[in-house]
Every structure is written in C-alpha cells, then in structure tokens.
Design a protein around this motif. Structure first.
Motif, mmCIF file in Angstrom:
data_model
loop_
_atom_site.group_PDB
_atom_site.id
_atom_site.type_symbol
_atom_site.label_atom_id
_atom_site.label_comp_id
_atom_site.label_asym_id
_atom_site.label_seq_id
_atom_site.Cartn_x
_atom_site.Cartn_y
_atom_site.Cartn_z
ATOM 1 N N LYS A 24 74.067 32.350 40.270
ATOM 2 C CA LYS A 24 73.307 31.224 39.694
ATOM 3 C C LYS A 24 73.438 29.946 40.515
ATOM 4 N N TYR A 25 74.676 29.624 40.915
ATOM 5 C CA TYR A 25 74.920 28.337 41.573
ATOM 6 C C TYR A 25 75.036 28.440 43.097
ATOM 7 N N LYS A 26 74.883 29.639 43.646
ATOM 8 C CA LYS A 26 74.945 29.870 45.104
ATOM 9 C C LYS A 26 76.271 29.375 45.702
ATOM 10 N N LEU A 27 77.367 29.732 45.030
ATOM 11 C CA LEU A 27 78.697 29.321 45.470
ATOM 12 C C LEU A 27 79.315 30.366 46.386
ATOM 13 N N VAL A 28 80.218 29.920 47.233
ATOM 14 C CA VAL A 28 81.001 30.827 48.060
ATOM 15 C C VAL A 28 82.218 31.240 47.242
ATOM 16 N N HIS A 29 82.441 32.537 47.162
ATOM 17 C CA HIS A 29 83.548 33.094 46.372
ATOM 18 C C HIS A 29 84.819 33.092 47.213
ATOM 19 N N PHE A 180 78.956 33.379 29.483
ATOM 20 C CA PHE A 180 78.340 32.794 30.679
ATOM 21 C C PHE A 180 77.586 31.513 30.330
ATOM 22 N N SER A 181 76.849 31.534 29.221
ATOM 23 C CA SER A 181 76.103 30.349 28.787
ATOM 24 C C SER A 181 77.037 29.179 28.505
ATOM 25 N N LYS A 182 78.178 29.468 27.884
ATOM 26 C CA LYS A 182 79.159 28.406 27.591
ATOM 27 C C LYS A 182 79.703 27.817 28.891
ATOM 28 N N ILE A 183 79.989 28.684 29.866
ATOM 29 C CA ILE A 183 80.507 28.223 31.164
ATOM 30 C C ILE A 183 79.457 27.360 31.857
ATOM 31 N N CYS A 184 78.202 27.823 31.872
ATOM 32 C CA CYS A 184 77.127 27.067 32.535
ATOM 33 C C CYS A 184 76.925 25.694 31.895
ATOM 34 N N ALA A 185 77.060 25.626 30.561
ATOM 35 C CA ALA A 185 76.912 24.344 29.882
ATOM 36 C C ALA A 185 77.963 23.347 30.378
ATOM 37 N N VAL A 186 79.180 23.835 30.639
ATOM 38 C CA VAL A 186 80.246 22.973 31.167
ATOM 39 C C VAL A 186 79.919 22.571 32.607
ATOM 40 N N ILE A 187 79.548 23.548 33.430
ATOM 41 C CA ILE A 187 79.264 23.263 34.850
ATOM 42 C C ILE A 187 78.103 22.293 34.986
ATOM 43 N N ASP A 188 77.092 22.435 34.158
ATOM 44 C CA ASP A 188 75.918 21.570 34.263
ATOM 45 C C ASP A 188 76.240 20.109 33.930
ATOM 46 N N GLU A 189 77.401 19.857 33.341
ATOM 47 C CA GLU A 189 77.840 18.486 33.058
ATOM 48 C C GLU A 189 78.536 17.845 34.273
#
Length: 190
Positions: A24-29, A180-189
């Motif tokens: 989703k966020y195109k991050l390097v793991h 996943f939705s809960k995590i994304c809500a945090v990241i989007d902040e």
C-alpha cells in the motif's frame, strides 16, 4: 519519508501486516532476519563478522546489526520510506537506529504495536508451525520462551517510542483486513 516500526510479540501478525503495508505505502522492508540470511549467504564482511559471534554462541553485537541496516538503507533507491519488522529489539538498537536515521535526515514516524493476548499468540504460532516447517513453532517450551524473551528484552522498546509520543497500540485480534484498516488509519495520521 514514512518510517514505521511494526512491533509485537511472535505470532502477533507482523509478517502478514507488513506485506500489506509494503504494497500500500511502497515501503522498503527491513527485517533483520532477512538481512542476516543475505549477509551470511553472500559472505559479506558483516556476514563474516556476524558468523564469528554466532559460531561462538554469542549474540551478534548491535553495531553489526546496525551496520546491516545501514547497508540496506544505503542500497535502497526508492525512498518512500521503510518498514522495520522485528527491529529494533532493544532500546540500545532503537537509539542507534534513531542516530542512523538522523544522519540521513529522517526519523521514525511511529511505532505500531500489535497487541495480542498470550494464549492467542501461542495458538497462532502452533498453527503457523503446521505450515512453516519451523520446528520451534511446534515446541510448547520454545514458544513460551520466545514470548518470555520478548516480554523481558524487547517490550521495553515500546516504552522508548512512547516517551517520544510515537507509539500506537493496535488490538491485533480480528480479521486481517480489519486489523490492516486500523493500522492504516494510524499511518495516515503521520
């Protein structure tokens, strides 16, 4: 740059969620387990140094682990950000990571801690052991010990990030997409 520490005990779902977050966020793991396998397999200088400690039955020093993380960061060309999975494991590693990132003009955006009750962790690890081929995922004593080591040695890292106002706790029980939705809500902040 988005730099996330995905945190939680063995069996909390870090691997599952990190795959979805990377997409989703195109991050390097950045997983220290993967880094160890790479450096040991390729016989790099850091790998040889790690092997020396491991062969002596000692833990690989933080400097060597941080060296591997630095190598991975330097080799990464697309710089949306990083997701740190299973790292840092100690407060000393967290401090060293902060210093490393600061030198590169960035920092940890936040730590997301997946909170899962111990009995659920044990159940998940045993289930994973049926398909993972990892014998330690089937051994009750090893499972208990891994959780104990996490609670004693790794859990203090959450306090380190909490002091910086960067800790978000997510209830890690439920459907994969729900979590996943809960995590994304945090990241989007961030």
């Amino acid at each position: 740059m988005l730099n996330i520490v995905l945190f939680g005990p063995p069996g909390a779902g870090k691997g599952t969620q990190s795959e979805k977050l990377i997409e989703k966020y195109k991050l390097v793991h950045i997983s220290t387990g993967d880094l160890f396998r790479k450096h040991l397999g390729e016989g790099t200088e850091l790998g040889k140094l790690a092997r020396k400690y491991m062969d002596e039955g000692n833990l690989v020093p933080d400097e060597v682990v941080i060296g591997m993380v630095d190598d991975k960061i330097n080799a990464s060309t697309h710089l949306t950000g990083f997701i740190f999975d299973g790292f840092p494991r100690t407060v000393a590693q967290a401090k060293a990571l902060d210093e490393l990132l600061q030198k590169k003009g960035t920092s940890i955006s936040g730590m997301i801690s997946l909170e899962v009750p111990e009995e659920e962790l044990k159940k998940r690890i045993r289930e994973r052991g049926k398909t993972s081929g990892r014998s330690d995922d089937q051994d009750e004593e090893k499972i208990k010990n891994r959780i104990k080591v996490y609670n004693e040695e790794t859990l203090p890292v959450a306090g380190y990030y909490q002091e910086q106002g960067k800790l978000a706790r997510i209830h890690g029980v439920g459907g994969i997409d729900e979590i996943f939705s809960k995590i994304c809500a945090v990241i989007d902040e961030y």
